[in-house]
Structures are given as structure tokens and as C-alpha cells.
Motif scaffolding. Structure first.
Motif, mmCIF file in Angstrom:
data_model
loop_
_atom_site.group_PDB
_atom_site.id
_atom_site.type_symbol
_atom_site.label_atom_id
_atom_site.label_comp_id
_atom_site.label_asym_id
_atom_site.label_seq_id
_atom_site.Cartn_x
_atom_site.Cartn_y
_atom_site.Cartn_z
ATOM 1 N N ARG A 17 0.829 -1.216 0.000
ATOM 2 C CA ARG A 17 0.000 0.000 0.000
ATOM 3 C C ARG A 17 0.852 1.250 0.000
ATOM 4 N N HIS A 18 0.539 2.141 -0.877
ATOM 5 C CA HIS A 18 1.193 3.450 -0.854
ATOM 6 C C HIS A 18 0.168 4.447 -1.385
ATOM 7 N N ALA A 19 0.414 5.704 -1.110
ATOM 8 C CA ALA A 19 -0.520 6.739 -1.585
ATOM 9 C C ALA A 19 -0.330 6.870 -3.096
ATOM 10 N N LYS A 21 -0.379 7.911 -6.706
ATOM 11 C CA LYS A 21 -0.525 9.252 -7.280
ATOM 12 C C LYS A 21 -1.200 9.219 -8.640
ATOM 13 N N GLY A 73 -6.229 17.947 -3.912
ATOM 14 C CA GLY A 73 -5.665 16.620 -3.599
ATOM 15 C C GLY A 73 -6.223 15.533 -4.497
ATOM 16 N N LYS A 77 -6.318 12.336 -9.616
ATOM 17 C CA LYS A 77 -6.723 10.957 -9.324
ATOM 18 C C LYS A 77 -8.188 10.673 -9.610
ATOM 19 N N TYR A 150 -12.050 7.642 9.742
ATOM 20 C CA TYR A 150 -10.677 7.285 9.366
ATOM 21 C C TYR A 150 -10.371 5.823 9.709
ATOM 22 N N CYS A 168 -5.551 5.851 -2.509
ATOM 23 C CA CYS A 168 -4.943 7.083 -2.001
ATOM 24 C C CYS A 168 -5.952 7.820 -1.136
ATOM 25 N N PRO A 169 -5.597 8.051 0.138
ATOM 26 C CA PRO A 169 -6.466 8.857 0.988
ATOM 27 C C PRO A 169 -6.316 10.313 0.580
ATOM 28 N N ILE A 170 -7.380 11.083 0.686
ATOM 29 C CA ILE A 170 -7.309 12.473 0.201
ATOM 30 C C ILE A 170 -7.935 13.454 1.195
ATOM 31 N N GLU A 171 -7.074 14.324 1.695
ATOM 32 C CA GLU A 171 -7.524 15.430 2.558
ATOM 33 C C GLU A 171 -7.250 16.771 1.881
ATOM 34 N N GLY A 172 -6.816 16.717 0.627
ATOM 35 C CA GLY A 172 -6.432 17.944 -0.062
ATOM 36 C C GLY A 172 -7.635 18.701 -0.619
ATOM 37 N N LYS A 211 9.492 3.461 0.573
ATOM 38 C CA LYS A 211 8.887 4.050 1.778
ATOM 39 C C LYS A 211 9.924 4.797 2.599
ATOM 40 N N ARG A 213 10.287 6.424 6.374
ATOM 41 C CA ARG A 213 9.660 6.549 7.688
ATOM 42 C C ARG A 213 10.727 6.910 8.720
HETATM 43 C C1 FMN Z 1 -5.563 11.447 5.956
HETATM 44 C C2 FMN Z 1 -4.644 11.505 4.792
HETATM 45 C C3 FMN Z 1 -4.829 12.449 3.810
HETATM 46 C C4 FMN Z 1 -4.022 12.492 2.676
HETATM 47 N N1 FMN Z 1 -4.292 13.380 1.657
HETATM 48 C C5 FMN Z 1 -3.605 13.279 0.491
HETATM 49 C C6 FMN Z 1 -3.980 14.063 -0.643
HETATM 50 O O1 FMN Z 1 -4.897 14.878 -0.612
HETATM 51 N N2 FMN Z 1 -3.286 13.883 -1.792
HETATM 52 C C7 FMN Z 1 -2.246 12.983 -1.888
HETATM 53 O O2 FMN Z 1 -1.665 12.841 -2.972
HETATM 54 N N3 FMN Z 1 -1.856 12.245 -0.820
HETATM 55 C C8 FMN Z 1 -2.526 12.359 0.356
HETATM 56 N N4 FMN Z 1 -2.157 11.564 1.444
HETATM 57 C C9 FMN Z 1 -1.042 10.627 1.299
HETATM 58 C C10 FMN Z 1 0.142 10.887 2.222
HETATM 59 O O3 FMN Z 1 0.897 11.974 1.749
HETATM 60 C C11 FMN Z 1 0.949 9.580 2.322
HETATM 61 O O4 FMN Z 1 0.126 8.591 2.878
HETATM 62 C C12 FMN Z 1 2.216 9.734 3.154
HETATM 63 O O5 FMN Z 1 3.097 10.619 2.559
HETATM 64 C C13 FMN Z 1 2.912 8.396 3.358
HETATM 65 O O6 FMN Z 1 3.200 7.766 2.121
HETATM 66 P P1 FMN Z 1 2.638 6.328 1.735
HETATM 67 O O7 FMN Z 1 1.138 6.357 2.001
HETATM 68 O O8 FMN Z 1 2.906 6.188 0.250
HETATM 69 O O9 FMN Z 1 3.325 5.305 2.557
HETATM 70 C C14 FMN Z 1 -2.957 11.570 2.566
HETATM 71 C C15 FMN Z 1 -2.747 10.636 3.592
HETATM 72 C C16 FMN Z 1 -3.586 10.580 4.673
HETATM 73 C C17 FMN Z 1 -3.389 9.510 5.719
#
Ligand code: FMN
Length: 223
Positions: A17-19, A21, A73, A77, A150, A168-172, A211, A213
Motif C-alpha cells: 500500500r502506498h498513496a 498518485k 488533492g 486521481k 478514518y 490514495c487517501p485524500i484530505e487535499g 517508503k 519513515r
Molecule cells: C488522511 C490523509 C490524507 C491524505 N491526503 C492526500 C492528498 O490529498 N493527496 C495525496 O496525494 N496524498 C494524500 N495523502 C497521502 C500521504 O501523503 C501519504 O500517505 C504519506 O506521505 C505516506 O506515504 P505512503 O502512504 O505512500 O506510505 C494523505 C494521507 C492521509 C493519511
């Protein structure tokens, strides 16, 4: 049960799992797989079991376009992801200790007898007024609901990763602007809901970055 294998599988899924893009616009999650992901969110735990959420699966391309234009955000996507979810959090109107929704929930979903309710509701009142000091403003109550969403979000992303699906979680986004959009679309149900967080699901088009961390011992402290 091979515990060693299960632990290996879980850790592998967590690393997979990774965010994500960029999603492959040509690869769709099967209905069965997406239903499985939704199920893991649906049965997730919530404080006092009140399920203060709704998961909106955005299928309309027009609405996806509006989200793209509202959320920075989501921009790269939301059009390509196979599935896109907006997590809504219930507002104070439904989650305050004396809210109609709460009463209905315990009576008709949990089938609590009146005596049980007379014990539970004052506990929730005390929790909201004293323990967590939530009734100061509506935002605190929304954030309390939002925290629960969450948990569902995390379970869904982990479940997806287990079956090779990216997310990908999105709070943007601006909460105000996203709430305005959802209000215009009639999705906030007379202010019973407010936006919490969003998530895209689908398949990656490029390899995940390595990753990064902080050190494990910097995060985990045995005291
Ligand atoms: C609650 C939350 C909101 C996030 N919002 C965005 C977002 O809007 N756009 C984005 O590209 N990544 C977003 N991310 C991804 C994080 O930047 C990413 O999870 C973090 O840098 C760690 O990388 P990884 O998930 O690839 O391990 C979000 C992550 C979380 C947990």
C-alpha cells in the motif's frame, strides 16, 4: 492457521500500500472486489457504535469533474481511479446525546430495551460534555465523527492492499468548498453530514516510491 504466513502476508500488504498518485484509467476494480472493500469499512468499529458516517461512492463523471475542480488533492486521481469514495461524518444534529438519530439507532438497530438506553444515554452525555469536551461547538462534534471515518478508511485501504488494489487517501481540499459542492448536490441530507475525507481506489500505473519513515524506535516507546 499458519500464523507466520498470515503475519508475512499482512506486512507485505502494508508495504504494497502506498498513496497512489496516478491510477490506470483502463483498469477497473471488479464489483465483487469493491464490495469486499466496502464491507470492511461497513463493519468497522465506531465510538459507542454509532456509525456516524456515510460512504458516498462517486460514479457520476459529472460529479467527479466537479470534485476535480474543487479538490487539489483529488485533481490527478479522481478522473482515472476506478472507484472514488467520499466519507461523510455525521454532525452534532445526529450525534449529540439527545439526538433523534441516536435514539433511533439504539432502539431500532441495536434493539436496546428502554432500561439499557436510560443507562447508556447519560454515559454518552457525560462523555460528550465532560470527558471529551465535545459540545463546545459543532466542529468538535464533526471532528469526533470524522475520527471514526478514518478507522473505516484505514480498514478499506488495508483490505484493498491485501487483494492487490491500490488507493490514495485524500484530505487535499477546503472543507467549506467541498461541503458547498455536496450541499448543492443534495448529499448532506439537511446538514446531517459534513465532509470528512476522501479516497481513490484502483490500479497503479507506476511503481511505488520507496517508503520513508522515521526510525521505529523514534516512534514506538516502551515505558
Ligand atoms: C488522511 C490523509 C490524507 C491524505 N491526503 C492526500 C492528498 O490529498 N493527496 C495525496 O496525494 N496524498 C494524500 N495523502 C497521502 C500521504 O501523503 C501519504 O500517505 C504519506 O506521505 C505516506 O506515504 P505512503 O502512504 O505512500 O506510505 C494523505 C494521507 C492521509 C493519511
Amino acid at each position: 492457521m499458519d500464523k507466520k504466513q498470515i503475519k508475512k502476508d499482512i506486512i507485505e500488504a502494508m508495504h504494497f500500500r502506498h498513496a497512489t498518485k496516478k491510477f490506470d484509467p483502463n483498469q477497473e476494480i471488479s464489483e465483487e472486489d469493491f464490495r469486499f472493500i466496502l464491507e470492511t469499512g461497513y463493519i468497522s468499529p465506531s465510538s459507542f457504535g454509532i456509525e456516524p458516517w456515510r460512504f458516498l461512492v462517486i460514479q457520476s463523471p459529472e460529479l467527479r469533474e466537479k470534485i476535480k475542480n474543487t479538490s487539489w488533492g483529488a485533481k490527478g486521481k479522481v478522473m482515472d481511479a476506478s472507484h472514488f469514495i467520499i466519507f461523510l461524518a455525521r454532525t452534532e444534529k445526529d450525534t449529540k446525546y439527545d439526538a433523534e438519530y441516536l435514539l433511533d439507532h439504539y432502539k431500532n438497530i441495536h434493539h436496546f430495551p428502554d432500561e439499557a438506553l436510560q443507562g447508556l444515554l447519560p454515559m454518552i452525555e457525560n462523555f460528550q460534555k465532560e470527558d471529551f469536551d465535545l459540545l463546545v461547538d459543532d466542529r468538535r462534534m464533526i471532528d469526533w465523527s470524522s475520527k471514526q471515518t478514518y478507522i473505516a478508511l484505514a480498514n478499506m485501504m488495508t483490505a484493498a492492499a491485501h487483494i492487490g488494489i491500490d488507493s490514495c487517501p485524500i484530505e487535499g481540499f477546503s472543507m467549506k468548498e467541498m461541503n458547498e459542492l455536496l450541499r448543492e448536490e443534495g448529499l448532506l441530507e439537511d446538514e446531517s453530514f459534513s465532509i470528512s475525507v476522501m479516497a481513490a481506489f484502483g490500479y497503479r500505473v507506476q511503481d511505488a516510491p520507496e517508503k520513508s519513515r522515521r526510525l521505529f524506535d523514534d516512534i514506538v516507546k516502551f515505558v
